[in-house]
Write a protein that holds these residues in place. Structure first.
Motif, PDB file in Angstrom:
ATOM      1  N   TYR A 231       0.697  -3.797   7.957  1.00 43.84           N
ATOM      2  CA  TYR A 231       0.556  -3.412   6.355  1.00 43.84           C
ATOM      3  C   TYR A 231       0.306  -1.898   6.549  1.00 43.84           C
ATOM      4  CZ  TYR A 231      -1.937  -3.587   1.851  1.00 43.84           C
ATOM      5  OH  TYR A 231      -2.298  -3.428   0.713  1.00 43.84           O
ATOM      6  N   VAL A 232      -0.390  -1.312   7.271  1.00 42.11           N
ATOM      7  CA  VAL A 232      -0.654   0.178   7.224  1.00 42.11           C
ATOM      8  C   VAL A 232       0.883   0.851   7.833  1.00 42.11           C
ATOM      9  CG1 VAL A 232      -1.959   2.011   8.115  1.00 42.11           C
ATOM     10  CG2 VAL A 232      -3.001  -0.085   7.626  1.00 42.11           C
ATOM     11  N   ALA A 233       1.269   0.383   8.667  1.00 43.96           N
ATOM     12  CA  ALA A 233       2.641   0.977   9.194  1.00 43.96           C
ATOM     13  C   ALA A 233       3.571   1.089   8.299  1.00 43.96           C
ATOM     14  CB  ALA A 233       2.915   0.475  10.431  1.00 43.96           C
ATOM     15  N   ASN A 234       3.758  -0.066   7.496  1.00 41.89           N
ATOM     16  CA  ASN A 234       4.562  -0.095   6.218  1.00 41.89           C
ATOM     17  C   ASN A 234       4.448   0.965   5.268  1.00 41.89           C
ATOM     18  OD1 ASN A 234       6.192  -1.774   7.877  1.00 41.89           O
ATOM     19  ND2 ASN A 234       5.215  -3.707   6.747  1.00 41.89           N
ATOM     20  N   ALA A 235       3.353   1.112   5.045  1.00 36.20           N
ATOM     21  CA  ALA A 235       2.724   2.040   4.095  1.00 36.20           C
ATOM     22  C   ALA A 235       3.048   3.323   4.282  1.00 36.20           C
ATOM     23  CB  ALA A 235       1.426   1.918   3.961  1.00 36.20           C
ATOM     24  N   TYR A 236       3.162   3.901   5.650  1.00 39.51           N
ATOM     25  CA  TYR A 236       3.547   5.233   5.795  1.00 39.51           C
ATOM     26  C   TYR A 236       5.126   5.263   5.923  1.00 39.51           C
ATOM     27  CZ  TYR A 236      -1.262   6.689   6.146  1.00 39.51           C
ATOM     28  OH  TYR A 236      -2.870   7.253   6.265  1.00 39.51           O
ATOM     29  N   GLY A 237       5.688   4.147   6.616  1.00 39.15           N
ATOM     30  CA  GLY A 237       7.015   4.156   6.846  1.00 39.15           C
ATOM     31  C   GLY A 237       7.388   5.113   8.124  1.00 39.15           C
ATOM     32  N   ASP A 238       8.493   4.455   8.725  1.00 34.34           N
ATOM     33  CA  ASP A 238       8.996   5.010   9.970  1.00 34.34           C
ATOM     34  C   ASP A 238       9.073   6.602   9.984  1.00 34.34           C
ATOM     35  OD1 ASP A 238       9.190   2.674  10.915  1.00 34.34           O
ATOM     36  OD2 ASP A 238      11.278   2.336  10.552  1.00 34.34           O
ATOM     37  N   ASP A 239       9.460   7.175   8.734  1.00 30.64           N
ATOM     38  CA  ASP A 239       9.887   8.678   8.712  1.00 30.64           C
ATOM     39  C   ASP A 239       8.686   9.352   8.711  1.00 30.64           C
ATOM     40  OD1 ASP A 239      12.669   8.580   8.470  1.00 30.64           O
ATOM     41  OD2 ASP A 239      12.705   8.698   6.469  1.00 30.64           O
ATOM     42  N   ARG A 240       7.559   8.876   8.250  1.00 33.77           N
ATOM     43  CA  ARG A 240       6.224   9.704   8.187  1.00 33.77           C
ATOM     44  C   ARG A 240       5.443   9.623   9.409  1.00 33.77           C
ATOM     45  NH1 ARG A 240       2.255   9.192   3.169  1.00 33.77           N
ATOM     46  NH2 ARG A 240       1.555  11.202   4.001  1.00 33.77           N
ATOM     47  N   LEU A 241       5.587   8.305   9.982  1.00 32.19           N
ATOM     48  CA  LEU A 241       5.069   7.962  11.522  1.00 32.19           C
ATOM     49  C   LEU A 241       5.717   8.839  12.484  1.00 32.19           C
ATOM     50  CD1 LEU A 241       4.260   4.062  11.419  1.00 32.19           C
ATOM     51  CD2 LEU A 241       2.529   5.896  10.938  1.00 32.19           C
TER      52      LEU A 241
ATOM     53  N   LEU B   9       0.918  -1.392   0.087  1.00 29.92           N
ATOM     54  CA  LEU B   9       0.040   0.127  -0.123  1.00 29.92           C
ATOM     55  C   LEU B   9       0.878   1.253   0.096  1.00 29.92           C
ATOM     56  CD1 LEU B   9      -2.965   1.079   0.404  1.00 29.92           C
ATOM     57  CD2 LEU B   9      -2.450   1.101   2.872  1.00 29.92           C
ATOM     58  N   ASN B  10       0.410   2.015  -0.965  1.00 26.97           N
ATOM     59  CA  ASN B  10       1.431   3.433  -0.975  1.00 26.97           C
ATOM     60  C   ASN B  10       0.358   4.503  -0.214  1.00 26.97           C
ATOM     61  OD1 ASN B  10       3.764   2.699  -2.264  1.00 26.97           O
ATOM     62  ND2 ASN B  10       2.398   2.616  -4.095  1.00 26.97           N
ATOM     63  N   ALA B  11       0.852   4.947   0.671  1.00 24.54           N
ATOM     64  CA  ALA B  11      -0.011   6.067   1.686  1.00 24.54           C
ATOM     65  C   ALA B  11       0.016   7.230   0.839  1.00 24.54           C
ATOM     66  CB  ALA B  11       0.648   6.243   3.130  1.00 24.54           C
ATOM     67  N   PRO B  12      -1.346   8.016   0.840  1.00 24.93           N
ATOM     68  CA  PRO B  12      -1.613   9.422   0.235  1.00 24.93           C
ATOM     69  C   PRO B  12      -0.809  10.326   0.976  1.00 24.93           C
ATOM     70  CG  PRO B  12      -3.775   8.146   0.733  1.00 24.93           C
ATOM     71  CD  PRO B  12      -2.678   7.361   1.464  1.00 24.93           C
ATOM     72  N   PRO B  13      -0.570  11.373   0.369  1.00 26.13           N
ATOM     73  CA  PRO B  13       0.157  12.762   0.763  1.00 26.13           C
ATOM     74  C   PRO B  13      -0.833  13.196   2.110  1.00 26.13           C
ATOM     75  CG  PRO B  13      -0.889  13.262  -0.994  1.00 26.13           C
ATOM     76  CD  PRO B  13      -0.875  11.861  -1.132  1.00 26.13           C
ATOM     77  N   TRP B  14      -0.273  13.956   3.155  1.00 25.69           N
ATOM     78  CA  TRP B  14      -0.918  14.451   4.195  1.00 25.69           C
ATOM     79  C   TRP B  14      -2.170  15.470   3.713  1.00 25.69           C
ATOM     80  CZ3 TRP B  14      -0.205  11.471   7.880  1.00 25.69           C
ATOM     81  CH2 TRP B  14       1.192  11.280   8.366  1.00 25.69           C
TER      82      TRP B  14
END
Length: 358
Positions: A291-301, A254-259
């Protein structure tokens, strides 16, 4: 011949008017009888109350809370008469407390049992005021509307997750705010629902009624929470089969959308209002499926946590993002977004700082 033509013409227009009237009233009749959004009186509707997947909890929860506050007001004429007439024994009986605290947030918060909150935060009486896909501005508008109607708001608990700040999906009639929240005309809102285009939602409701087993159930007039009955039935029957269906091995990344930047501004407005009204507010970060955490990634989280800390002004903001991630993670979630309600106690211990959090 002429008379026949006039008669035929007259019959044609009568038939046309009848058909037009039938069509005009078909949609309102459908919306009242099928009642997919549960807005209309259940006396005229099919199926059990609040078991439609499209139940409008934004509208119904506010209506319930305001009705409760008005009915229980000591200034209400019927209550003055009731107090005069009731016996000493009746006066000594304990009465159910009106809520003075609210669980808010998205559907992730919607399954939390208020009693779990009350055991952790004594002298509170919680109601679950969370909404599906809730946005900060909707929460603020709803709290303001309740406050104007005399509903007591002493505490709120708001579990946050990044999805609410990136969700670009548009939603239909099931997500319409109560008129007290958006300060619109109640008559207009009801008229809109009467003629709402609800064919798809209505058929979904019909299928639920015919099967006799709802997929979701809302406790609007009780705790405010909802139950994922179909998921619970499937888990009870065969949990492993449920996991294979909900969490496929070959799921695409999953590729998370921008803020959505204005959501952060809306949260700031909510925090400011809560401070102004002297409401005791607690915020924390909800658990995420990997699955969701990986979509956002550590930097964005990490960015999200920093922004939430700054906006809420809660320096000790508890981060429960990875609380449920272990080898049994798929047993702890209903789907990629919602953790199971049996995990709620552990989540609250983390979110409220009763146990350590990362």
């Amino acid at each position: 011949m002429k008379a026949l033509s006039i008669g035929s013409f007259d019959s044609f227009w009568k038939a046309s008017l009848f058909c037009t009237g039938a069509v005009a009233w078909a949609l309102p009749t459908w919306n009242v009888v099928v009642n997919p959004y549960q807005i209309f009186n259940d006396k005229h509707s099919i199926g059990a109350r609040y078991t439609s997947s499209t139940t409008n909890e934004r509208y119904l929860k506010v209506a319930h809370l305001v009705r409760e506050a008005r009915d229980r007001s000591p200034l209400a004429a019927e209550n003055i008469v009731s107090v005069i007439n009731e016996s000493l024994d009746d006066r000594q009986k304990p009465k159910r407390e009106l809520p003075n605290a609210f669980i808010v947030g998205s559907s992730i918060m919607g399954m939390i049992e208020p009693s779990l909150m009350e055991t952790r935060l004594p002298v509170t009486h919680f109601y679950n005021l969370a909404f599906l896909a809730a946005k900060p501005d909707e929460i603020l508008a709803t709290l303001k509307g309740l406050k104007r109607e005399g509903v007591l708001i002493n505490n709120i608990v708001y579990g946050l997750e990044p999805i609410a700040f990136t969700d670009i999906k548009s939603y239909g009639p099931a997500y319409q705010l109560h008129p007290l929240a958006d300060e619109s005309s109640k008559q207009k809102v009801l008229f809109d629902y009467l003629f709402a285009s609800s064919l798809s939602d209505g058929f979904s409701r019909l299928v639920t009624v015919l099967r006799g087993e709802p997929s979701v159930r809302y406790d609007i007039e009780g705790t405010g929470r909802y139950y994922l009955d179909r998921y619970d039935r499937e888990i009870k029957k065969d949990h492993e089969a449920f996991i294979r269906k909900q969490f496929p091995i070959d799921a695409k990344p999953l590729n998370a959308p921008p803020w959505i930047e204005n959501r952060f501004s809306e949260l700031k407005g909510l925090v400011q209002w809560l401070k102004q009204e002297k409401v005791n507010a607690r915020f924390y970060l909800n658990p995420l499926h990997p699955y969701v955490a990986n979509a956002y990634g550590d930097d964005r989280l990490n960015e999200f946590k920093q922004r939430m800390t700054e906006l809420t002004g809660q320096a000790n903001l508890n981060d429960c993002t990875r609380l449920l991630i272990n080898e049994d993670v798929n047993r702890r979630f209903y789907d990629y977004k919602h953790f199971r309600d049996v995990e709620a106690g552990k989540v609250l211990d983390c979110g409220l700082g009763i146990i350590g959090s990362s």
